[in-house]
Design a protein around this motif. Structure first.
Motif, PDB file in Angstrom:
ATOM      1  N   PRO A  63       0.997  -1.303   0.171  1.00 39.35           N
ATOM      2  CA  PRO A  63      -0.053  -0.069   0.031  1.00 39.35           C
ATOM      3  C   PRO A  63       0.876   1.256   0.108  1.00 39.35           C
ATOM      4  N   VAL A  64       2.017   1.247   0.415  1.00 35.28           N
ATOM      5  CA  VAL A  64       2.987   2.307   0.382  1.00 35.28           C
ATOM      6  C   VAL A  64       3.059   2.939  -1.051  1.00 35.28           C
ATOM      7  N   LEU A  65       3.200   1.906  -1.927  1.00 35.31           N
ATOM      8  CA  LEU A  65       3.001   2.467  -3.476  1.00 35.31           C
ATOM      9  C   LEU A  65       1.903   3.414  -3.998  1.00 35.31           C
ATOM     10  N   ALA A  66       0.807   3.293  -3.145  1.00 30.23           N
ATOM     11  CA  ALA A  66      -0.426   3.932  -3.366  1.00 30.23           C
ATOM     12  C   ALA A  66      -0.409   5.241  -2.332  1.00 30.23           C
ATOM     13  N   GLY A  67       0.735   5.595  -1.845  1.00 31.33           N
ATOM     14  CA  GLY A  67       0.702   6.654  -0.744  1.00 31.33           C
ATOM     15  C   GLY A  67       0.293   6.135   0.690  1.00 31.33           C
ATOM     16  N   GLY A  68       0.073   5.130   0.821  1.00 34.73           N
ATOM     17  CA  GLY A  68      -0.590   4.495   2.273  1.00 34.73           C
ATOM     18  C   GLY A  68       0.693   4.087   3.215  1.00 34.73           C
ATOM     19  N   THR A  69       0.332   3.444   4.133  1.00 36.50           N
ATOM     20  CA  THR A  69       1.444   2.936   5.020  1.00 36.50           C
ATOM     21  C   THR A  69       1.376   1.372   5.159  1.00 36.50           C
ATOM     22  N   ARG A  70       2.149   0.781   5.604  1.00 39.84           N
ATOM     23  CA  ARG A  70       2.381  -0.913   5.773  1.00 39.84           C
ATOM     24  C   ARG A  70       1.248  -1.436   6.671  1.00 39.84           C
ATOM     25  N   GLU A  71       0.864  -0.364   7.454  1.00 36.71           N
ATOM     26  CA  GLU A  71      -0.481  -0.815   8.453  1.00 36.71           C
ATOM     27  C   GLU A  71      -1.695  -0.787   7.450  1.00 36.71           C
ATOM     28  N   ASP A  72      -1.718   0.013   6.436  1.00 38.16           N
ATOM     29  CA  ASP A  72      -3.062  -0.089   5.638  1.00 38.16           C
ATOM     30  C   ASP A  72      -3.131  -1.589   4.874  1.00 38.16           C
ATOM     31  N   PRO A  73      -4.414  -1.945   4.348  1.00 40.02           N
ATOM     32  CA  PRO A  73      -4.560  -3.507   3.875  1.00 40.02           C
ATOM     33  C   PRO A  73      -3.590  -3.489   2.620  1.00 40.02           C
ATOM     34  N   THR A  74      -2.912  -4.717   2.395  1.00 41.10           N
ATOM     35  CA  THR A  74      -2.331  -4.780   1.070  1.00 41.10           C
ATOM     36  C   THR A  74      -3.377  -4.604  -0.207  1.00 41.10           C
ATOM     37  N   LEU A  75      -2.857  -4.116  -1.161  1.00 36.64           N
ATOM     38  CA  LEU A  75      -3.814  -4.015  -2.459  1.00 36.64           C
ATOM     39  C   LEU A  75      -3.547  -5.620  -3.233  1.00 36.64           C
ATOM     40  N   VAL A  76      -4.806  -5.858  -3.273  1.00 36.35           N
ATOM     41  CA  VAL A  76      -4.791  -7.257  -3.922  1.00 36.35           C
ATOM     42  C   VAL A  76      -5.794  -7.120  -5.329  1.00 36.35           C
ATOM     43  N   PHE A  77      -5.266  -7.605  -6.251  1.00 38.44           N
ATOM     44  CA  PHE A  77      -5.806  -7.642  -7.690  1.00 38.44           C
ATOM     45  C   PHE A  77      -5.869  -8.779  -8.230  1.00 38.44           C
ATOM     46  N   ILE A  78      -7.226  -9.276  -8.405  1.00 41.19           N
ATOM     47  CA  ILE A  78      -7.460 -10.604  -9.172  1.00 41.19           C
ATOM     48  C   ILE A  78      -8.051 -10.504 -10.324  1.00 41.19           C
ATOM     49  N   ASN A  79      -7.645 -11.262 -11.331  1.00 45.85           N
ATOM     50  CA  ASN A  79      -7.767 -11.239 -12.781  1.00 45.85           C
ATOM     51  C   ASN A  79      -7.972  -9.593 -13.115  1.00 45.85           C
ATOM     52  N   PRO A  80      -6.773  -9.331 -12.963  1.00 43.47           N
ATOM     53  CA  PRO A  80      -6.347  -7.809 -13.505  1.00 43.47           C
ATOM     54  C   PRO A  80      -6.296  -7.496 -14.911  1.00 43.47           C
ATOM     55  N   GLU A  81      -6.923  -6.576 -15.350  1.00 41.37           N
ATOM     56  CA  GLU A  81      -6.859  -5.985 -16.592  1.00 41.37           C
ATOM     57  C   GLU A  81      -6.319  -4.578 -16.748  1.00 41.37           C
ATOM     58  N   ILE A  82      -5.237  -4.246 -17.598  1.00 42.64           N
ATOM     59  CA  ILE A  82      -4.904  -3.004 -17.763  1.00 42.64           C
ATOM     60  C   ILE A  82      -5.830  -2.367 -19.077  1.00 42.64           C
ATOM     61  N   LEU A  83      -6.367  -1.058 -18.266  1.00 40.30           N
ATOM     62  CA  LEU A  83      -7.497  -0.326 -19.262  1.00 40.30           C
ATOM     63  C   LEU A  83      -6.775   0.661 -20.081  1.00 40.30           C
ATOM     64  N   ASP A  84      -6.187   1.285 -19.271  1.00 41.77           N
ATOM     65  CA  ASP A  84      -5.361   2.503 -20.278  1.00 41.77           C
ATOM     66  C   ASP A  84      -3.974   2.802 -19.657  1.00 41.77           C
ATOM     67  N   GLU A  85      -3.213   3.336 -20.517  1.00 41.34           N
ATOM     68  CA  GLU A  85      -1.825   3.818 -20.280  1.00 41.34           C
ATOM     69  C   GLU A  85      -1.663   5.300 -20.808  1.00 41.34           C
ATOM     70  N   GLU A  86      -1.047   6.009 -20.061  1.00 42.15           N
ATOM     71  CA  GLU A  86      -0.597   7.381 -20.447  1.00 42.15           C
ATOM     72  C   GLU A  86       0.686   7.632 -20.033  1.00 42.15           C
ATOM     73  N   GLY A  87       1.296   8.641 -20.857  1.00 42.04           N
ATOM     74  CA  GLY A  87       2.670   9.202 -20.850  1.00 42.04           C
ATOM     75  C   GLY A  87       3.802   8.157 -20.936  1.00 42.04           C
TER      76      GLY A  87
END
Ligand code: NI
Length: 168
Positions: A63-87
């Protein structure tokens, strides 16, 4: 909960394509818990299920990657799809399956992703900087694509040689 062994390049299991998760059952919940424990133990910022030898379309991110702390829930991505990329962004990228290796990889600066959480709910998230980088890096793992595929030929040979030496 258990820390699982990390599958390290050039183990051929890293090249297998992962399959979609149909049901979020106890087995999946346990896998995700083990992935969390493994990622924090190994001090990684992200981890795909394939890296612990499970060919399921799941990755997690600190979660630190998303501006949170280690105490925040881990970000979990199941069946992820990339929808858009910019820059674009330049930066060094590492991977727990390539211990000790950091290589420059050009990535999109902003990435929109859609995935399911552990409750089975679909969500969308837009990441910038290292989070955008993690979305792309981890989603590639699920298709058997690796860090080493994103670097030039010479750098690729250097990485191969380094890891061969380390494996001895
Ligand atoms: Ni990786």
């Amino acid at each position: 909960m258990a820390v699982r062994e990390i599958v390290v390049f050039p183990d051929p299991r890293l090249r297998e394509v992962s399959t979609s998760v149909e049901d979020i059952d106890d087995e999946i919940r346990e896998l995700v818990r083990d992935m969390q424990e493994t990622m924090y133990f190994k001090e990684g910022a992200g981890l795909a299920a394939v890296q612990v030898g499970e060919h399921k379309r799941i990755f997690i991110a600190d979660p630190v990657l998303a501006g949170g702390t280690r105490e925040d829930p881990t970000l979990v991505f199941i069946n992820p799809e990339i929808l858009d990329e910019e820059g674009t962004q330049d930066g060094d990228e590492g991977c727990l399956s390539f211990p000790g290796i950091f290589a420059p990889v050009k990535r999109a600066a902003q990435v929109k992703i859609r995935a399911m959480n552990l409750e089975g709910e679909t969500f969308e998230m837009t990441g910038e900087g290292i989070l955008a980088r993690a979305f792309l890096h981890e989603t590639e793992h699920l298709d058997g694509k690796l860090l080493i595929d994103n670097v030039g030929r010479i750098k690729r040979e250097v990485i191969k040689r380094k890891l061969k030496k380390a494996a001895k």
